[in-house]
Write a protein that holds these residues in place. Sequence first.
Motif, PDB file in Angstrom:
ATOM      1  N   VAL A   1     -97.959 -39.001  -4.842  1.00 41.56           N
ATOM      2  CA  VAL A   1     -97.174 -37.959  -4.161  1.00 41.56           C
ATOM      3  C   VAL A   1     -95.779 -38.472  -3.816  1.00 41.56           C
ATOM      4  O   VAL A   1     -94.774 -37.791  -4.066  1.00 41.56           O
ATOM      5  N   LEU A   2     -95.706 -39.678  -3.243  1.00 40.22           N
ATOM      6  CA  LEU A   2     -94.399 -40.240  -2.883  1.00 40.22           C
ATOM      7  C   LEU A   2     -93.514 -40.419  -4.120  1.00 40.22           C
ATOM      8  O   LEU A   2     -92.324 -40.076  -4.099  1.00 40.22           O
ATOM      9  N   GLY A   3     -94.092 -40.956  -5.199  1.00 34.67           N
ATOM     10  CA  GLY A   3     -93.323 -41.156  -6.421  1.00 34.67           C
ATOM     11  C   GLY A   3     -92.847 -39.840  -7.013  1.00 34.67           C
ATOM     12  O   GLY A   3     -91.699 -39.724  -7.452  1.00 34.67           O
ATOM     13  N   GLY A   4     -93.724 -38.836  -7.032  1.00 42.18           N
ATOM     14  CA  GLY A   4     -93.355 -37.533  -7.578  1.00 42.18           C
ATOM     15  C   GLY A   4     -92.236 -36.871  -6.787  1.00 42.18           C
ATOM     16  O   GLY A   4     -91.284 -36.329  -7.360  1.00 42.18           O
ATOM     17  N   VAL A   5     -92.328 -36.945  -5.456  1.00 39.49           N
ATOM     18  CA  VAL A   5     -91.315 -36.311  -4.599  1.00 39.49           C
ATOM     19  C   VAL A   5     -89.969 -37.019  -4.746  1.00 39.49           C
ATOM     20  O   VAL A   5     -88.923 -36.374  -4.925  1.00 39.49           O
ATOM     21  N   VAL A   6     -89.978 -38.356  -4.677  1.00 43.37           N
ATOM     22  CA  VAL A   6     -88.717 -39.107  -4.740  1.00 43.37           C
ATOM     23  C   VAL A   6     -88.071 -38.976  -6.116  1.00 43.37           C
ATOM     24  O   VAL A   6     -86.862 -38.731  -6.225  1.00 43.37           O
ATOM     25  N   TRP A   7     -88.885 -39.141  -7.187  1.00 46.35           N
ATOM     26  CA  TRP A   7     -88.322 -39.098  -8.542  1.00 46.35           C
ATOM     27  C   TRP A   7     -87.876 -37.684  -8.922  1.00 46.35           C
ATOM     28  O   TRP A   7     -86.704 -37.470  -9.272  1.00 46.35           O
ATOM     29  N   ALA A   8     -88.785 -36.721  -8.866  1.00 47.56           N
ATOM     30  CA  ALA A   8     -88.467 -35.361  -9.305  1.00 47.56           C
ATOM     31  C   ALA A   8     -87.485 -34.676  -8.348  1.00 47.56           C
ATOM     32  O   ALA A   8     -86.480 -34.095  -8.775  1.00 47.56           O
ATOM     33  N   GLY A   9     -87.768 -34.759  -7.040  1.00 45.64           N
ATOM     34  CA  GLY A   9     -86.881 -34.127  -6.069  1.00 45.64           C
ATOM     35  C   GLY A   9     -85.518 -34.800  -6.023  1.00 45.64           C
ATOM     36  O   GLY A   9     -84.485 -34.126  -5.991  1.00 45.64           O
ATOM     37  N   GLY A  10     -85.506 -36.141  -6.054  1.00 43.96           N
ATOM     38  CA  GLY A  10     -84.238 -36.861  -5.994  1.00 43.96           C
ATOM     39  C   GLY A  10     -83.378 -36.644  -7.224  1.00 43.96           C
ATOM     40  O   GLY A  10     -82.162 -36.462  -7.120  1.00 43.96           O
ATOM     41  N   THR A  11     -84.005 -36.651  -8.407  1.00 45.05           N
ATOM     42  CA  THR A  11     -83.245 -36.421  -9.646  1.00 45.05           C
ATOM     43  C   THR A  11     -82.647 -35.022  -9.669  1.00 45.05           C
ATOM     44  O   THR A  11     -81.473 -34.835 -10.025  1.00 45.05           O
ATOM     45  N   THR A  12     -83.441 -34.024  -9.266  1.00 43.70           N
ATOM     46  CA  THR A  12     -82.946 -32.643  -9.229  1.00 43.70           C
ATOM     47  C   THR A  12     -81.771 -32.514  -8.284  1.00 43.70           C
ATOM     48  O   THR A  12     -80.734 -31.928  -8.623  1.00 43.70           O
TER      49      THR A  12
END
Length: 224
Positions: free
Chosen positions: A145-156
């Motif tokens: 969950v942390l990786g998905g939020v940081v990677w996907a949310g941060g990149t967007t």
Amino acid sequence: MHIDAWIEGVPPGAVYALVALIIGLESLGIPLPGEIALVSAALLASRGVVSPGWVAVCAIAGAIIGDSIGYSIGRKGGKPLFEKLGRKFPKHFGPSHLASAERSFQKWGMWAVFFGRFIALLRIFAGPLAGALKMPYWKFLIANVLGGVVWAGGTTWLVYQVGKVAEQWLSKFSWIGLLLAVAVGAFSAWFMKRRAAKAAHALEAEDAAKTVDAAPAVTAPAAD
């Protein structure tokens, strides 16, 4: 047709589903250009074609769900699953790739799932390998969950903000952004291949040492 052109060619409402699908399949263990799809969708959001919030939500959902399915597959299939995939797809699931990924898990534990989200080749291994190595699901889920939020949310967020600021140069930035994404992916692939090659050499050295140790000692003939 390249993935960025394909995403730009579909109706705006379908962009969300396409982003979630591509990233979900990549996270599940299928080598697809999830990062390029996300960058392309975020650039569309900076032009006002789609909502950046929904792009981020769909990308995060695809990453978390895909990784979770990959975890379940890996837990049921175990290491024999990777051996079978290695025979069919040696460029992506070969013994050297698996050895390198396993060492990352041994070194970082659950955080290999988190950091693996940012490394192209490790991204397709993280979920299935965590399941095959019997990582407790609660640990996997936290890192997932942390990786998905940081990677996907941060990149967007990053691509959207830069696109809005540089709106007058957006057509040029679109290509620059995609080239940067490809460069990051290529560097990640090179880095993982280099680590995989080192792991393969280490395994060969270990096997050679075991062979030497297991060989029967040759005794000199007794003197008359």
